[in-house]
Design an enzyme around this catalytic site. Structure first.
Site, PDB file in Angstrom:
ATOM      1  N   GLU A  52      -3.399  77.441  33.140  1.00 16.82           N
ATOM      2  CA  GLU A  52      -4.816  77.558  33.274  1.00 16.82           C
ATOM      3  C   GLU A  52      -5.556  78.361  32.090  1.00 16.82           C
ATOM      4  OE1 GLU A  52      -8.513  76.341  34.659  1.00 16.82           O
ATOM      5  OE2 GLU A  52      -6.535  75.583  34.977  1.00 16.82           O
ATOM      6  N   HIS A  56      -3.694  74.059  28.848  1.00 19.88           N
ATOM      7  CA  HIS A  56      -2.919  73.311  28.696  1.00 19.88           C
ATOM      8  C   HIS A  56      -1.854  72.826  30.003  1.00 19.88           C
ATOM      9  CE1 HIS A  56      -0.519  70.425  26.215  1.00 19.88           C
ATOM     10  NE2 HIS A  56       0.640  71.109  26.327  1.00 19.88           N
ATOM     11  N   HIS A  57      -1.793  71.740  30.583  1.00 20.44           N
ATOM     12  CA  HIS A  57      -1.336  71.850  31.899  1.00 20.44           C
ATOM     13  C   HIS A  57      -0.141  70.771  31.960  1.00 20.44           C
ATOM     14  CE1 HIS A  57      -5.635  72.976  32.179  1.00 20.44           C
ATOM     15  NE2 HIS A  57      -5.239  73.601  33.395  1.00 20.44           N
ATOM     16  N   HIS A  74      -1.775  64.977  25.089  1.00 20.92           N
ATOM     17  CA  HIS A  74      -2.179  63.986  25.168  1.00 20.92           C
ATOM     18  C   HIS A  74      -3.252  63.554  23.804  1.00 20.92           C
ATOM     19  CE1 HIS A  74      -0.736  62.732  29.089  1.00 20.92           C
ATOM     20  NE2 HIS A  74      -1.150  63.933  29.312  1.00 20.92           N
ATOM     21  N   GLU A  75      -3.676  64.633  23.544  1.00 19.41           N
ATOM     22  CA  GLU A  75      -4.715  64.612  22.422  1.00 19.41           C
ATOM     23  C   GLU A  75      -4.077  64.351  21.012  1.00 19.41           C
ATOM     24  OE1 GLU A  75      -4.631  69.241  23.143  1.00 19.41           O
ATOM     25  OE2 GLU A  75      -4.305  67.333  24.423  1.00 19.41           O
ATOM     26  N   ASP A  83       3.186  72.255  23.424  1.00 19.93           N
ATOM     27  CA  ASP A  83       4.141  72.215  24.440  1.00 19.93           C
ATOM     28  C   ASP A  83       5.045  73.295  24.136  1.00 19.93           C
ATOM     29  OD1 ASP A  83       2.767  69.973  25.701  1.00 19.93           O
ATOM     30  OD2 ASP A  83       2.984  69.056  23.952  1.00 19.93           O
TER      31      ASP A  83
END
Length: 99
Positions: A52, A56-57, A74-75, A83
């Site tokens: 949070e 970045h989840h 995803h972006e 990551d």
């Protein structure tokens, strides 16, 4: 801030330094087994706080004492430095038993 997809060299370097992580479905992947549900949930709570803060989840699941984590950006259209950073934070939680 631009989020660039990791290169093959960056992935190789990461996996060399982090052999408990693997590549699964084009995502960083790791499975954790804890002593019980409370420990697994405590671990997930610690990861959630970091995720949070960094916005970045993870993609994850939990069944009883097992937690599965997959990381992708995803972006970026795949694995990125975000990551790698989250994976290293997760490793630190496990090393320090912060759950």
């Amino acid at each position: 801030m631009e989020c660039a997809k990791a290169t093959d060299a960056q992935l190789s370097e990461f996996f060399l330094a982090n052999p408990l992580w693997s590549l699964y479905d084009d995502k960083l992947h790791r499975e954790f087994i804890f002593s019980d549900f409370v420990s697994a949930f405590g671990f997930m709570s610690q990861v959630a706080l970091i995720a949070e803060r960094s916005n970045h989840h993870p993609e994850w699941s939990n069944v009883y004492k097992k937690v599965i984590i997959n990381l992708t950006s995803h972006e970026a259209g795949g694995i990125s430095n975000k990551d790698f950073t989250l994976a290293n934070e997760i490793n630190n939680i496990v090393k320090l038993n912060l759950f």
